[in-house]
Design an enzyme around this catalytic site. Structure first.
Site, PDB file in Angstrom:
ATOM      1  N   GLY A 280       0.829  -1.402  -0.119  1.00  0.00           N
ATOM      2  CA  GLY A 280       0.043  -0.043   0.080  1.00  0.00           C
ATOM      3  C   GLY A 280       0.900   1.204   0.090  1.00  0.00           C
ATOM      4  O   GLY A 280       0.518   2.210   0.657  1.00  0.00           O
ATOM      5  N   ALA A 281       2.109   1.271  -0.976  1.00  0.00           N
ATOM      6  CA  ALA A 281       3.001   2.225  -0.640  1.00  0.00           C
ATOM      7  C   ALA A 281       2.560   3.307  -1.922  1.00  0.00           C
ATOM      8  O   ALA A 281       3.470   4.188  -2.120  1.00  0.00           O
ATOM      9  CB  ALA A 281       4.345   1.995  -0.794  1.00  0.00           C
TER      10      ALA A 281
ATOM     11  N   THR B 276       0.158   5.562  -1.790  1.00  0.00           N
ATOM     12  CA  THR B 276      -0.471   6.928  -1.153  1.00  0.00           C
ATOM     13  C   THR B 276      -0.191   6.658   0.402  1.00  0.00           C
ATOM     14  O   THR B 276       0.306   5.823   0.976  1.00  0.00           O
ATOM     15  CB  THR B 276      -1.840   6.965  -1.395  1.00  0.00           C
ATOM     16  OG1 THR B 276      -2.542   7.987  -1.116  1.00  0.00           O
ATOM     17  CG2 THR B 276      -2.620   5.674  -0.951  1.00  0.00           C
ATOM     18  N   GLY B 277      -0.632   7.995   0.857  1.00  0.00           N
ATOM     19  CA  GLY B 277      -0.642   7.926   2.535  1.00  0.00           C
ATOM     20  C   GLY B 277       0.514   7.686   3.002  1.00  0.00           C
ATOM     21  O   GLY B 277       1.691   8.264   2.639  1.00  0.00           O
ATOM     22  N   ILE B 278       0.456   7.097   4.219  1.00  0.00           N
ATOM     23  CA  ILE B 278       1.597   6.715   5.237  1.00  0.00           C
ATOM     24  C   ILE B 278       2.493   5.773   4.363  1.00  0.00           C
ATOM     25  O   ILE B 278       4.020   5.942   4.470  1.00  0.00           O
ATOM     26  CB  ILE B 278       0.872   5.846   6.284  1.00  0.00           C
ATOM     27  CG1 ILE B 278       0.163   7.047   7.196  1.00  0.00           C
ATOM     28  CG2 ILE B 278       2.119   5.449   7.215  1.00  0.00           C
ATOM     29  CD1 ILE B 278      -0.695   6.172   8.361  1.00  0.00           C
TER      30      ILE B 278
ATOM     31  N   SER C  66      -3.092   0.002  14.856  1.00  0.00           N
ATOM     32  CA  SER C  66      -3.886   1.241  15.134  1.00  0.00           C
ATOM     33  C   SER C  66      -4.295   1.421  16.836  1.00  0.00           C
ATOM     34  O   SER C  66      -4.295   0.179  17.154  1.00  0.00           O
ATOM     35  CB  SER C  66      -5.056   1.368  14.239  1.00  0.00           C
ATOM     36  OG  SER C  66      -5.795   2.566  14.600  1.00  0.00           O
TER      37      SER C  66
ATOM     38  N   TYR D 230     -13.038  -2.917  11.483  1.00  0.00           N
ATOM     39  CA  TYR D 230     -11.683  -2.401  11.264  1.00  0.00           C
ATOM     40  C   TYR D 230     -10.893  -2.852  12.721  1.00  0.00           C
ATOM     41  O   TYR D 230      -9.803  -2.983  12.827  1.00  0.00           O
ATOM     42  CB  TYR D 230     -11.744  -0.889  10.819  1.00  0.00           C
ATOM     43  CG  TYR D 230     -10.436  -0.279  11.087  1.00  0.00           C
ATOM     44  CD1 TYR D 230      -9.578  -0.349   9.884  1.00  0.00           C
ATOM     45  CD2 TYR D 230     -10.058   0.629  12.109  1.00  0.00           C
ATOM     46  CE1 TYR D 230      -8.418   0.211   9.946  1.00  0.00           C
ATOM     47  CE2 TYR D 230      -8.878   1.448  11.857  1.00  0.00           C
ATOM     48  CZ  TYR D 230      -7.934   1.056  10.894  1.00  0.00           C
ATOM     49  OH  TYR D 230      -6.877   1.674  10.877  1.00  0.00           O
TER      50      TYR D 230
HETATM   51  N1  LIG Z   1      -4.860   7.272   8.866  1.00  0.00           N
HETATM   52  C1  LIG Z   1      -4.886   7.212  10.023  1.00  0.00           C
HETATM   53  O1  LIG Z   1      -5.397   7.808  10.689  1.00  0.00           O
HETATM   54  C2  LIG Z   1      -4.527   5.798  10.569  1.00  0.00           C
HETATM   55  C3  LIG Z   1      -4.592   5.526  11.941  1.00  0.00           C
HETATM   56  C4  LIG Z   1      -4.247   4.249  12.489  1.00  0.00           C
HETATM   57  C5  LIG Z   1      -3.734   3.321  11.354  1.00  0.00           C
HETATM   58  N2  LIG Z   1      -3.534   3.577  10.336  1.00  0.00           N
HETATM   59  C6  LIG Z   1      -3.103   2.447   9.448  1.00  0.00           C
HETATM   60  O2  LIG Z   1      -2.116   3.046   8.768  1.00  0.00           O
HETATM   61  C7  LIG Z   1      -2.059   2.162   7.346  1.00  0.00           C
HETATM   62  C8  LIG Z   1      -2.066   3.132   5.947  1.00  0.00           C
HETATM   63  O3  LIG Z   1      -3.314   3.796   6.188  1.00  0.00           O
HETATM   64  P1  LIG Z   1      -3.245   5.275   5.320  1.00  0.00           P
HETATM   65  O4  LIG Z   1      -3.720   6.265   6.457  1.00  0.00           O
HETATM   66  O5  LIG Z   1      -1.928   5.520   4.739  1.00  0.00           O
HETATM   67  O6  LIG Z   1      -4.342   5.092   4.608  1.00  0.00           O
HETATM   68  P2  LIG Z   1      -4.538   5.094   2.759  1.00  0.00           P
HETATM   69  O7  LIG Z   1      -3.997   6.671   2.270  1.00  0.00           O
HETATM   70  O8  LIG Z   1      -5.947   4.902   2.241  1.00  0.00           O
HETATM   71  O9  LIG Z   1      -3.788   3.992   2.263  1.00  0.00           O
HETATM   72  C9  LIG Z   1      -4.042   2.504   2.474  1.00  0.00           C
HETATM   73  C10 LIG Z   1      -3.347   1.726   1.390  1.00  0.00           C
HETATM   74  O10 LIG Z   1      -3.775   0.482   1.297  1.00  0.00           O
HETATM   75  C11 LIG Z   1      -3.801   0.005   0.141  1.00  0.00           C
HETATM   76  N3  LIG Z   1      -4.736  -1.124  -0.082  1.00  0.00           N
HETATM   77  C12 LIG Z   1      -6.258  -0.988   0.482  1.00  0.00           C
HETATM   78  N4  LIG Z   1      -6.647  -2.260   0.112  1.00  0.00           N
HETATM   79  C13 LIG Z   1      -5.550  -2.905  -0.684  1.00  0.00           C
HETATM   80  C14 LIG Z   1      -5.716  -4.259  -1.163  1.00  0.00           C
HETATM   81  N5  LIG Z   1      -6.781  -5.122  -1.224  1.00  0.00           N
HETATM   82  N6  LIG Z   1      -4.560  -4.825  -1.531  1.00  0.00           N
HETATM   83  C15 LIG Z   1      -3.456  -3.991  -1.608  1.00  0.00           C
HETATM   84  N7  LIG Z   1      -3.293  -2.778  -1.143  1.00  0.00           N
HETATM   85  C16 LIG Z   1      -4.423  -2.254  -0.670  1.00  0.00           C
HETATM   86  C17 LIG Z   1      -4.417   1.339  -0.725  1.00  0.00           C
HETATM   87  O11 LIG Z   1      -4.338   1.100  -2.033  1.00  0.00           O
HETATM   88  P3  LIG Z   1      -5.378   1.877  -3.019  1.00  0.00           P
HETATM   89  O12 LIG Z   1      -4.896   3.428  -3.004  1.00  0.00           O
HETATM   90  O13 LIG Z   1      -5.320   1.205  -4.343  1.00  0.00           O
HETATM   91  O14 LIG Z   1      -6.654   1.928  -2.248  1.00  0.00           O
HETATM   92  C18 LIG Z   1      -3.451   2.354  -0.165  1.00  0.00           C
HETATM   93  O15 LIG Z   1      -2.442   2.100  -0.909  1.00  0.00           O
HETATM   94  C19 LIG Z   1      -3.309   1.283   7.235  1.00  0.00           C
HETATM   95  O16 LIG Z   1      -2.829  -0.039   7.898  1.00  0.00           O
HETATM   96  C20 LIG Z   1      -4.254   1.905   8.450  1.00  0.00           C
HETATM   97  O17 LIG Z   1      -5.115   0.992   9.027  1.00  0.00           O
HETATM   98  C21 LIG Z   1      -4.182   4.725   9.904  1.00  0.00           C
END
Ligand SMILES: NC(=O)c1ccc[n+]([C@@H]2O[C@H](COP(=O)([O-])OP(=O)(O)OC[C@H]3O[C@@H](n4cnc5c(N)ncnc54)[C@H](OP(=O)(O)O)[C@@H]3O)[C@@H](O)[C@H]2O)c1
Length: 317
Positions: A47-48, A50-52, A176, A201
């Protein structure tokens, strides 16, 4: 189990509490101060695009690593990878297809990786979904459980021998703070009897914590460590499945971490020298953090391990 003493001086003992819950932007911050270089090291980040995950990839590329950007949408991933290549000058940022909602895709990814790469030093299980309406993966697993937990469980299983051969190596699982609310509902793992997308979740994020705990226990003596983390509350696309949460995230974005800030604890767990032999710990803001009592339940961790193996049709002793 002891609830104190607390504090970063207890890094290394997974049964001690840390001193933070993990924060949003203006509460505590937390920066990875390590200047470690990663030339010659191979890293996978799920999941690299976008985002984190993207900010983690950018940082590790800047440190000279060969970074495998493992994503389900290769067009989006290629756009992110070419931006990182241009910015860091590191041409070894490589896109590979990985859909964690499909075990066939996970197996194909691992097969190709093992055929092409001789080493793997850091595996960052970062990808995640949140607040999905009820749905199932290609293999019939509830989507949060399937993507956030089972997909990464299988991926780690398939790559573990290469991590051991390349040791010292690290596995970093992105969980999380929400794991505090989660439960492992063994009687209804796929939410068929009752489903709440917010709780689904949280359950999957508790599974990340328990998986890490049991994995670290099993990896003692191998020079492969496994740690888990909360990145903080981060302004990203994670809430895309809920209009209400998208609106709230926008409204309160000032208080949320940027993806770069959110990536700091992942980067810390991947590179910090003081974590060389630290395993089985939960971090936030680059420090040990509170783990819920359910996240320390060894019996649940063992049961989840065997149930996960059964669901995936694998034998992982
Ligand atoms: N944001 C927060 O506040 C927060 C808080 C606590 C924990 N986290 C954790 O941090 C991690 C990263 O989250 P983020 O905030 O960066 O969210 P994000 O921007 O939505 O990134 C999520 C990533 O996961 C990928 N993904 C989703 N479903 C997938 C699948 N079936 N196969 C492969 N890749 C998949 C997405 O791909 P697409 O772009 O193709 O959808 C995206 O690259 C997650 O594990 C999340 O639970 C985030």
């Amino acid at each position: 189990m002891s609830v104190s003493p607390r504090g970063p001086e207890h890094i290394g003992d997974p049964d001690r509490w840390g001193d933070t819950w993990g924060s949003g932007r203006y509460v505590a911050g937390g920066r990875c101060k390590s200047t470690a270089r990663l030339e010659g090291k191979v890293v996978i980040i799920t999941g690299a695009n976008t985002g984190i995950g993207k900010e983690t990839a950018r940082d590790l590329a800047r440190r000279g690593a060969r970074v495998i950007v493992a994503c389900r949408d290769t067009a989006k991933a290629e756009a992110a990878a070419s931006e990182i290549r241009a910015e860091t000058g590191n041409q070894q940022v490589i896109v590979k297809k990985l859909d964690l909602a499909d075990t066939k895709s996970i197996r194909e990814f691992a097969e190709q990786f093992l055929a092409e790469e001789k080493e793997l030093h850091i595996l960052i299980n970062n990808a995640g979904v949140m607040l999905c309406p009820y749905s199932k993966t290609a293999d019939g697993f509830e989507t949060h459980l399937g993507v956030n937990h089972l997909g990464h469980f299988l991926l780690t299983f398939l790559l573990l021998e290469r991590l051991k051969q390349s040791a010292p190596a690290r596995i970093v699982n992105v969980s999380s703070l929400a794991h505090h609310v989660g439960r492992i509902r063994f009687h209804d793992l796929h939410g068929e009897k009752s489903y709440n997308r917010g709780l689904a979740y949280c359950h999957s994020k508790l599974a990340n914590v328990l998986f890490t705990r049991e994995l670290a226990r099993r990896l003692q003596g191998t020079k492969v460590t496994a740690n888990v983390l909360h990145p903080g509350s981060v302004h990203s696309d994670l809430v895309r499945h809920s209009l209400l949460m998208m609106w709230l995230w926008k409204l309160f974005s000032f208080f949320l971490k940027t993806p770069w800030e959110g990536a700091q604890t992942s980067i810390y767990c991947a590179v910090a020298e003081e974590l060389n032999s630290v395993t089985g710990q939960y971090f936030s803001d680059c420090r040990p953090a509170y783990v819920s009592p359910r996240g320390r339940d060894d019996e649940a961790a063992k049961k989840l391990w065997s149930v996960s193996c059964e669901l995936l049709g694998i034998q992982w002793d």
